[in-house]
Design an enzyme around this catalytic site. Structure first.
Site, PDB file in Angstrom:
ATOM      1  N   LEU A   1       0.860  -1.190   0.000  1.00 61.71           N
ATOM      2  CA  LEU A   1       0.000   0.000   0.000  1.00 61.71           C
ATOM      3  C   LEU A   1       0.891   1.233   0.000  1.00 61.71           C
ATOM      4  CD1 LEU A   1      -2.634   1.642   0.422  1.00 61.71           C
ATOM      5  CD2 LEU A   1      -2.360   1.209   2.888  1.00 61.71           C
TER       6      LEU A   1
ATOM      7  N   TYR B   1       6.700  22.521   7.721  1.00 61.70           N
ATOM      8  CA  TYR B   1       6.930  21.261   7.000  1.00 61.70           C
ATOM      9  C   TYR B   1       8.095  20.494   7.611  1.00 61.70           C
ATOM     10  CZ  TYR B   1       8.459  18.131   3.247  1.00 61.70           C
ATOM     11  OH  TYR B   1       8.858  17.037   2.533  1.00 61.70           O
TER      12      TYR B   1
END
Length: 296
Positions: A7, A158
């Site tokens: 995934l 970030y």
């Protein structure tokens, strides 16, 4: 090589999309997850399916919004219903924001952490029960060289969120080792081309405070030009996807804990070499050396 069911989060664009293709070309069954697959990402879904058909690759698309636990649970449940197992998850979903740190409200910074940090935890809570029952698996994190290397200003929220995610990955690696679950952290350096990372970056809503930093106008453009000059011709974000595919394809128990993919040499590889040596030495000193590796 054993075929793995993998995934990949945040697979619509950028490193995620490149990773899906690299994994599929390596022979793995890849579930590319993204949001709104019947709406705004429908064209990307068609493109990916067409690519898979043309290349004889087993690529499947699954709806997954890392901001929703219900969405993560449903995505993993659909994979298990389809394949009966899940061998690896690639935590790639993330969003870049750029601007003076002061100009971001706490609520905006919380949104950055929600995607880049808590999103991975939501996916973990869906994936890890499956991997623990299986007694093996791989959790692979896409970190950033901002965590340990040099980086310019205006990336504050970030960089902080990526550092938090990286720390979570290290802590979880110990907690998962006795379940036979491996951890690998892939650390991309700066790439000035080949993704939409910077063009799609978010900005602070407080434009007045951002404008107060006018004396820095042009600095990031200047940095971008210099980074481009430092980048060799082979500097391609596809190399990150290739490294992820290489790691997933390795035999269980032999995968590297951390791998740096940095063509510019921002120092992350050097710091990592020291930090990993210290981490391993400390694990030995406090009697948890067995948690540094799973049994092959």
């Amino acid at each position: 090589m054993t075929q793995s069911v993998v995934l990949v989060t945040g697979a619509a664009t950028g490193i995620g999309a490149l990773t899906v293709r690299s994994l599929a070309k390596a022979g793995h069954v890849v579930y590319a997850s993204m949001r709104d697959i019947a709406g705004r990402n429908a064209a990307r879904v068609r493109e990916l399916r067409d690519w898979g058909f043309a290349n004889g690759a087993d690529v499947r698309v699954v709806e997954l919004d890392v901001l929703s636990q219900a969405s993560a649970d449903a995505a993993v449940a659909s994979i298990i219903a389809d394949r009966g197992r899940l061998d690896a998850v690639v935590h790639n979903a993330g969003h870049l924001v750029i601007g003076p740190t002061e100009a971001f409200t706490p609520e905006e910074i919380a949104q950055v952490f929600d995607t880049n940090f808590l999103g991975a935890q939501r996916v973990n809570r869906a994936v890890l029960p499956v991997l623990r029952r299986q007694g093996r698996g791989l959790v692979l994190w896409v970190s950033s060289s901002t965590v340990r290397g040099g980086f310019p200003p205006f990336l504050g929220p970030y960089a902080a969120a990526k550092a938090a995610m990286d720390s979570l990955a290290v802590s979880l690696s110990y907690e998962l080792a006795r379940f036979g679950i491996e951890t690998s952290i892939v650390v991309p350096g700066a790439f000035t081309a080949g993704t939409e990372h910077f063009p799609k970056a978010g900005k602070p809503a407080d434009s007045d405070t951002a404008a107060a930093y006018a004396r820095y106008d042009g600095l990031l453009d200047q940095v971008g030009v210099r980074l481009s000059e430092l980048s060799p011709p082979e500097s391609d974000p596809a190399a990150v996807g290739e490294e992820i595919a290489r790691i997933v394809s390795l035999p269980h128990g032999t995968r590297p804990f951390r791998s740096v993919v940095d063509f510019i040499d921002d120092g992350a590889a050097e710091v990592t070499e020291v930090a990993e040596r210290v981490r391993e030495q400390f694990a030995h000193r406090i009697g948890i050396a067995d948690l540094l590796k799973v049994n092959a």
